[in-house]
Design a protein around this motif. Structure first.
Motif, short mmCIF file in Angstrom:
data_model
loop_
_atom_site.label_atom_id
_atom_site.label_comp_id
_atom_site.label_asym_id
_atom_site.label_seq_id
_atom_site.Cartn_x
_atom_site.Cartn_y
_atom_site.Cartn_z
N THR A 68 -6.15 8.37 -3.19
CA THR A 68 -7.60 8.26 -3.38
C THR A 68 -7.93 7.51 -4.66
O THR A 68 -9.08 7.18 -4.90
CB THR A 68 -8.26 9.65 -3.45
N GLY A 69 -6.92 7.26 -5.50
CA GLY A 69 -7.17 6.57 -6.77
C GLY A 69 -5.88 6.33 -7.53
O GLY A 69 -4.80 6.21 -6.95
N GLY A 70 -6.01 6.30 -8.85
CA GLY A 70 -4.87 5.99 -9.70
C GLY A 70 -3.73 6.98 -9.62
O GLY A 70 -2.57 6.63 -9.80
N LEU A 71 -4.05 8.26 -9.35
CA LEU A 71 -3.00 9.27 -9.22
C LEU A 71 -2.00 8.89 -8.14
O LEU A 71 -0.78 9.00 -8.34
CB LEU A 71 -3.63 10.63 -8.91
N GLY A 72 -2.48 8.44 -7.00
CA GLY A 72 -1.59 8.03 -5.92
C GLY A 72 -0.73 6.84 -6.29
O GLY A 72 0.45 6.77 -5.93
N ASP A 73 -1.31 5.91 -7.05
CA ASP A 73 -0.55 4.74 -7.48
C ASP A 73 0.59 5.13 -8.42
O ASP A 73 1.72 4.65 -8.29
CB ASP A 73 -1.47 3.74 -8.19
N VAL A 74 0.28 6.01 -9.39
CA VAL A 74 1.29 6.42 -10.36
C VAL A 74 2.45 7.13 -9.67
O VAL A 74 3.62 6.82 -9.89
CB VAL A 74 0.67 7.32 -11.44
N CYS A 75 2.11 8.12 -8.84
CA CYS A 75 3.16 8.92 -8.20
C CYS A 75 3.85 8.19 -7.06
O CYS A 75 4.85 8.68 -6.53
CB CYS A 75 2.56 10.24 -7.70
#
Length: 586
Positions: free
Chosen positions: A107-114
């Motif tokens: 849904t945002g940056g969290l998904g990209d990082v992980c």
């Protein structure tokens, strides 16, 4: 029937290992830690009481803004950044716990990082596991044959091994939903606390129970708990596992991607977490009178999941040094500033990386003409003309193209961009905007179509975002707050100069242009309003038209900037080493 030893018993203790006969918490570890959190809570309430009684004068809103801005600038980014030392690197067992990870859920940056950082750490020799919910059936993901019983809730472990990472998907009926991950058109799901409570406990059992490549991860691991959804991981480590003699060598790091989201629930829900009663103080949070919602009887009291994680984790991370400073101030801490400030000695910020293969103008399949640092002038000109043709704009490679790409909401400052749009459009430029979100702001993008030199595209379109980034000369990022930000990193990679509000990760990544030293990668402005944005756009257009060589140097410096995940992974390694040096905080 569940496999023998794969369960969590009714007392919340990990099965399959030796436990003390008593279920009481170990006094040195758990009781002290819960008391520590409670003591901090009482101190904060005392401060609030002094303010209400008039003993402490309350500053005006203007004074708070000035003090917050000053305090953020006084906290040097260098103090919060991570400096990698030359000590011998040790390989670790690292377990990511997250509610989402790209490409499966995002849904945002969290998904990209992980979705990206685990691969970078694995490439550096670490053994890495990522535990996320299984929201739907994913290609290549298979059942491991192992399940865990968490207080009569059976959770299955599904596996996928890819690019050196063990991806663990948790299967439970509460995870799949016809709407989004956290909410649907009717609002936030009412059982989110239960869903992510399961995530935390199942993630804690995974290193003990899952045999991968011939062995389990074991107890000597570092847990990276991301946002409030995983913030109970350090709490259960301290309240349940370590008192039972399990995970004594483990450490926990809580990563804050957006402190605005804290996992706040009614105080009565504490009983559903199966924690010892003395741990209520670690989760309890009381909002000030002006922020209280809900029943009068609760007096603003709540169970705050993120607060509990911040109070018990061994270390705390954010996604930029600038954001690490801001969340210690009233303007950026969302109520958590006192707790975070009290633990500033274990707080660091690490700027996110980007996928250097996906966002690579040399081989990007979404753009018309590929280019690098040697031919970016011709390459961007060709992409600009192609995009002008696609969007029905007059085709002229010499007209500056200004772009906005992002979520249409208060945080991203889309309204500030729209306020500045009439002036920008009078400067003989093309304004191209892409985004979706708030219906009123979406109508604002449609309004731009009434101008013959503007285009507003409502929706989420990845290929178009690549084409806009490659074609534009300037990217606007007027975010009111931005933990890290990725679009400015994408833009610089493609030779597009960012103009950003001086906040969070934007001020860490966008170096203000200095014409005397021929340095910088863009322009920043403060305060965050349309006049500040207009002034910066004016400076950028003046440089573009009157000092083209300096503008091109700006573009080239941005393209050469190090933004890979490998650089970020080295800093995460350093934080893990610091966590292992110290004894467990709780």
């Amino acid at each position: 029937m569940l496999p023998v030893g794969v369960s969590i018993d009714g007392g919340g203790r990990a099965a399959g290992v030796r436990h003390p006969s008593s279920s009481r918490l170990h006094p040195r570890t758990s009781t002290n830690c819960s008391h520590r959190a409670s003591s901090l809570r009482h101190k904060l309430q005392a401060v609030a009481g002094d303010r209400e009684s008039g003993e402490v004068s309350s500053p005006s809103r203007e004074e708070v803004q000035v003090q917050a801005a000053t305090s953020v600038r006084e906290v040097a980014d260098d103090d919060l950044a991570v400096h990698v030392t030359d000590t011998e690197k040790k390989t670790r067992n690292i377990v990511f716990v997250s509610s989402e990870a790209a490409p499966w859920s995002k849904t945002g940056g969290l998904g990209d990082v992980c979705g990206s950082l685990p691969q970078a750490l694995a490439a550096r020799g670490h053994r890495v596991m990522v535990v996320i919910p299984k929201y739907e059936d994913y290609e290549g993901v298979t059942f491991s044959g192992t399940t865990v019983d968490i207080f009569d809730n059976e959770v299955g472990y599904h596996l996928l091994q890819r690019e050196g990472v063990d991806w663990v998907f948790l299967d439970h009926p509460s995870f799949p939903r016809p709407g989004g991950i956290y909410s649907d058109e009717y609002g936030v799901y009412g059982d989110n606390q239960f869903r992510f409570w399961l995530l935390c406990l199942a993630a804690l059992e995974a290193p003990l129970q899952l045999e991968l490549n011939g062995s389990v991860y074991g107890e000597d691991v570092v847990f990276l708990a991301n946002d409030w959804h995983a913030a109970l991981v350090p709490v259960y480590l301290a309240a349940k596992y370590r008192p039972a003699g399990v995970y004594k060598d483990a450490r926990s790091v809580v990563a804050i991607h957006n402190i605005k989201h804290q996992g706040v629930f009614p105080p009565s829900s504490f009983g559903t977490l199966h924690l010892p009663g003395e741990w209520y103080g670690a989760l309890e949070w009381q909002y000030p009178p002006e922020e209280r919602q809900g029943s009068y009887e609760e007096e603003g009291r709540s169970v705050n999941t993120l607060k509990a994680g911040l109070s018990t984790a061994d270390r705390i991370l954010t996604v930029s040094p600038g954001y690490a400073g801001e969340i210690q101030s009233p303007m950026g801490g969302c109520g958590m500033e006192y707790i975070i400030s009290s633990r500033a000695f274990v707080l660091n910020g690490i700027v996110n990386g980007i996928d250097m293969d996906v966002w690579n103008p040399i081989k990007d399949k979404h753009i018309v003409k590929n280019y690098g640092t040697d031919d970016f002038v011709k390459g961007k000109a060709a992409n600009k003309v192609a995009l002008q043709k696609e969007l029905g704009l007059p085709q002229n490679e010499n007209i500056p193209m200004v772009a906005f790409i992002g979520r249409l909401d208060f945080q991203k400052g889309a309204d500030i961009m729209l306020q500045a749009a009439p002036w920008i459009l009078q400067q003989d430029v093309h304004l191209v905007c892409l985004g979706t979100g708030d219906p009123n702001l979406e109508n604002g993008l449609r309004w731009l179509d009434s101008f013959n030199n503007a285009c507003g595209w409502v929706g989420f379109n990845v290929p178009l975002s690549h084409r806009i980034t490659a074609a534009a000369d300037i990217l606007l990022m007027p975010s009111r707050f931005e933990p890290c930000g990725l679009n400015q990193l994408y833009a610089m990679r493609y030779g597009t100069v960012p103009i950003a509000h001086y906040t969070g990760g934007l001020k860490d990544t966008v170096q203000n242009f200095n014409p005397w030293d021929d340095a910088g990668t863009g322009w920043t402005f403060f305060p965050c309003d349309s006049s500040g944005l207009i002034q910066s756009v004016g400076n950028a257009l003046q440089t573009y038209r009157g000092h083209r060589e300096s503008f091109q140097d700006l573009q080239k410096r941005g393209m050469k900037r190090e933004s890979s995940w490998d650089g970020a992974a080295q800093q995460y390694e350093q934080v893990f080493e610091w966590a292992k040096m110290d004894k467990p905080y709780c």
